[in-house]
Scaffold this motif. Structure first.
Motif, PDB file in Angstrom:
ATOM      1  N   GLN A 110       0.820  -1.210   0.000  1.00  0.00           N
ATOM      2  CA  GLN A 110       0.000   0.000   0.000  1.00  0.00           C
ATOM      3  C   GLN A 110       0.853   1.259   0.000  1.00  0.00           C
ATOM      4  N   ARG A 111       1.875   1.271   0.847  1.00  0.00           N
ATOM      5  CA  ARG A 111       2.718   2.459   0.908  1.00  0.00           C
ATOM      6  C   ARG A 111       3.543   2.608  -0.364  1.00  0.00           C
ATOM      7  N   GLY A 112       4.041   1.496  -0.902  1.00  0.00           N
ATOM      8  CA  GLY A 112       4.805   1.552  -2.144  1.00  0.00           C
ATOM      9  C   GLY A 112       3.964   2.071  -3.296  1.00  0.00           C
ATOM     10  N   TYR A 113       2.744   1.588  -3.384  1.00  0.00           N
ATOM     11  CA  TYR A 113       1.852   2.046  -4.447  1.00  0.00           C
ATOM     12  C   TYR A 113       1.496   3.522  -4.257  1.00  0.00           C
ATOM     13  N   LYS A 114       1.186   3.912  -3.021  1.00  0.00           N
ATOM     14  CA  LYS A 114       0.827   5.300  -2.733  1.00  0.00           C
ATOM     15  C   LYS A 114       1.973   6.237  -3.129  1.00  0.00           C
ATOM     16  N   TYR A 115       3.189   5.847  -2.803  1.00  0.00           N
ATOM     17  CA  TYR A 115       4.348   6.660  -3.148  1.00  0.00           C
ATOM     18  C   TYR A 115       4.520   6.721  -4.669  1.00  0.00           C
ATOM     19  N   ALA A 116       4.458   5.567  -5.333  1.00  0.00           N
ATOM     20  CA  ALA A 116       4.630   5.527  -6.792  1.00  0.00           C
ATOM     21  C   ALA A 116       3.547   6.354  -7.492  1.00  0.00           C
ATOM     22  N   PHE A 117       2.330   6.276  -6.999  1.00  0.00           N
ATOM     23  CA  PHE A 117       1.246   7.050  -7.603  1.00  0.00           C
ATOM     24  C   PHE A 117       1.474   8.552  -7.403  1.00  0.00           C
ATOM     25  N   ALA A 118       1.904   8.952  -6.203  1.00  0.00           N
ATOM     26  CA  ALA A 118       2.183  10.367  -5.942  1.00  0.00           C
ATOM     27  C   ALA A 118       3.333  10.853  -6.826  1.00  0.00           C
ATOM     28  N   PHE A 119       4.293   9.997  -7.058  1.00  0.00           N
ATOM     29  CA  PHE A 119       5.472  10.350  -7.848  1.00  0.00           C
ATOM     30  C   PHE A 119       5.141  10.421  -9.334  1.00  0.00           C
ATOM     31  N   LEU A 120       4.348   9.475  -9.823  1.00  0.00           N
ATOM     32  CA  LEU A 120       4.113   9.338 -11.260  1.00  0.00           C
ATOM     33  C   LEU A 120       2.788   9.933 -11.739  1.00  0.00           C
ATOM     34  N   GLN A 130       1.304   1.074 -10.910  1.00  0.00           N
ATOM     35  CA  GLN A 130       1.214  -0.390 -10.783  1.00  0.00           C
ATOM     36  C   GLN A 130       2.417  -1.068 -11.428  1.00  0.00           C
ATOM     37  N   ASP A 131       2.805  -0.596 -12.599  1.00  0.00           N
ATOM     38  CA  ASP A 131       3.971  -1.158 -13.276  1.00  0.00           C
ATOM     39  C   ASP A 131       5.237  -0.922 -12.456  1.00  0.00           C
ATOM     40  N   ALA A 132       5.354   0.270 -11.889  1.00  0.00           N
ATOM     41  CA  ALA A 132       6.532   0.594 -11.075  1.00  0.00           C
ATOM     42  C   ALA A 132       6.596  -0.305  -9.844  1.00  0.00           C
ATOM     43  N   VAL A 133       5.468  -0.520  -9.203  1.00  0.00           N
ATOM     44  CA  VAL A 133       5.442  -1.372  -8.005  1.00  0.00           C
ATOM     45  C   VAL A 133       5.854  -2.799  -8.369  1.00  0.00           C
ATOM     46  N   GLN A 134       5.380  -3.287  -9.493  1.00  0.00           N
ATOM     47  CA  GLN A 134       5.788  -4.628  -9.931  1.00  0.00           C
ATOM     48  C   GLN A 134       7.305  -4.670 -10.131  1.00  0.00           C
ATOM     49  N   GLU A 135       7.844  -3.652 -10.770  1.00  0.00           N
ATOM     50  CA  GLU A 135       9.288  -3.582 -10.997  1.00  0.00           C
ATOM     51  C   GLU A 135      10.054  -3.472  -9.677  1.00  0.00           C
ATOM     52  N   ILE A 136       9.499  -2.754  -8.719  1.00  0.00           N
ATOM     53  CA  ILE A 136      10.131  -2.588  -7.409  1.00  0.00           C
ATOM     54  C   ILE A 136      10.298  -3.940  -6.732  1.00  0.00           C
ATOM     55  N   TYR A 137       9.242  -4.712  -6.670  1.00  0.00           N
ATOM     56  CA  TYR A 137       9.319  -6.003  -5.972  1.00  0.00           C
ATOM     57  C   TYR A 137      10.166  -7.016  -6.748  1.00  0.00           C
ATOM     58  N   THR A 138      10.148  -6.930  -8.068  1.00  0.00           N
ATOM     59  CA  THR A 138      11.027  -7.786  -8.863  1.00  0.00           C
ATOM     60  C   THR A 138      12.480  -7.451  -8.568  1.00  0.00           C
ATOM     61  N   SER A 139      12.776  -6.165  -8.500  1.00  0.00           N
ATOM     62  CA  SER A 139      14.138  -5.716  -8.218  1.00  0.00           C
ATOM     63  C   SER A 139      14.587  -6.129  -6.818  1.00  0.00           C
ATOM     64  N   ILE A 175      15.452   1.752  -3.746  1.00  0.00           N
ATOM     65  CA  ILE A 175      14.951   1.053  -4.934  1.00  0.00           C
ATOM     66  C   ILE A 175      13.647   1.690  -5.405  1.00  0.00           C
ATOM     67  N   ILE A 176      12.742   1.953  -4.488  1.00  0.00           N
ATOM     68  CA  ILE A 176      11.459   2.571  -4.830  1.00  0.00           C
ATOM     69  C   ILE A 176      11.697   3.913  -5.511  1.00  0.00           C
ATOM     70  N   TYR A 177      12.540   4.732  -4.922  1.00  0.00           N
ATOM     71  CA  TYR A 177      12.811   6.060  -5.460  1.00  0.00           C
ATOM     72  C   TYR A 177      13.422   5.974  -6.855  1.00  0.00           C
ATOM     73  N   HIS A 178      14.445   5.155  -7.027  1.00  0.00           N
ATOM     74  CA  HIS A 178      15.134   5.088  -8.316  1.00  0.00           C
ATOM     75  C   HIS A 178      14.248   4.504  -9.417  1.00  0.00           C
ATOM     76  N   TYR A 216      -1.695   3.442 -13.704  1.00  0.00           N
ATOM     77  CA  TYR A 216      -1.148   2.302 -14.442  1.00  0.00           C
ATOM     78  C   TYR A 216       0.375   2.275 -14.362  1.00  0.00           C
ATOM     79  N   LEU A 217       0.994   3.436 -14.496  1.00  0.00           N
ATOM     80  CA  LEU A 217       2.451   3.504 -14.339  1.00  0.00           C
ATOM     81  C   LEU A 217       2.850   3.122 -12.919  1.00  0.00           C
TER      82      LEU A 217
END
Length: 191
Positions: free
Chosen positions: A35-45, A52-61, A82-85, A49-50
């Protein structure tokens, strides 16, 4: 379940199991932090949809690179980096793909010849941006991250403190010192 702040000891504990490729520990990490990762990615992007894609990439990384982590006690900070980059990468890619997809030839403003003043303003803007990027690169990681999260991504001070895993006063100190540094380095561009 939403977690505003994380138990860093618990994350360190999980990272030890994730390092051993324990699927249950990784699933727990995902459930605990998603939830926090998605919230941050959404605020950033600013795009669900981006994000969600970023969160998937974050956990893969995280899963692929867990062996690069030197100490489990540093897991929370490592994960935040990792989340930030990854969000920066997605933002950069989204910006360049939008520029590539735009057809400027149909815009009548592009067909008109720019005045001499506009040409100089463009050069000046590019020069300013180059100096701005250099000045940002001179900041410490925490100062740069706090500054960008606040002023380019409009996060609240409390959200930045949670993300950087530091106190609110530290965030304020990072912002104060980064603004001072940037003002000094860019004072020749002030009117």
């Amino acid at each position: 379940m939403s977690h505003e702040s994380f138990d860093t000891k618990y994350l360190s504990y999980l990272s030890g199991f994730i390092r051993k490729h324990d699927g249950k520990a990784f699933a727990e990490l995902y459930n605990y932090t998603y939830q926090r990762g998605y919230k941050y990615a959404f605020a950033f992007l600013n795009d669900p949809y981006l994000a969600q894609d970023a969160v998937q990439e974050i956990y893969t990384s995280i899963y692929k690179n867990i062996d690069a982590l030197k100490e489990d006690s540093l897991f929370h900070s490592w994960m935040n980096q990792i989340i930030y980059h990854i969000c920066c990468d997605f933002s950069r890619k989204a910006g360049s793909s939008q520029n590539e997809q735009t057809d400027f030839t149909s815009d009548p403003r592009v067909l008109s010849i720019a005045s001499e003043e506009d040409c100089f303003r463009d050069i000046s803007d590019q020069d300013f941006l180059a100096h701005y990027r250099e000045a940002l690169d001179e900041l410490s990681f925490a100062e740069r991250q706090a500054f960008l999260l606040r002023y380019e991504h409009d996060l609240k001070l409390e959200e930045i403190a949670v993300f950087l895993n530091c106190s609110l006063s530290s965030v304020k100190r990072y912002l104060r010192s980064s603004k001072k540094h940037l003002a000094e380095r860019l004072k020749s561009y002030q009117n």
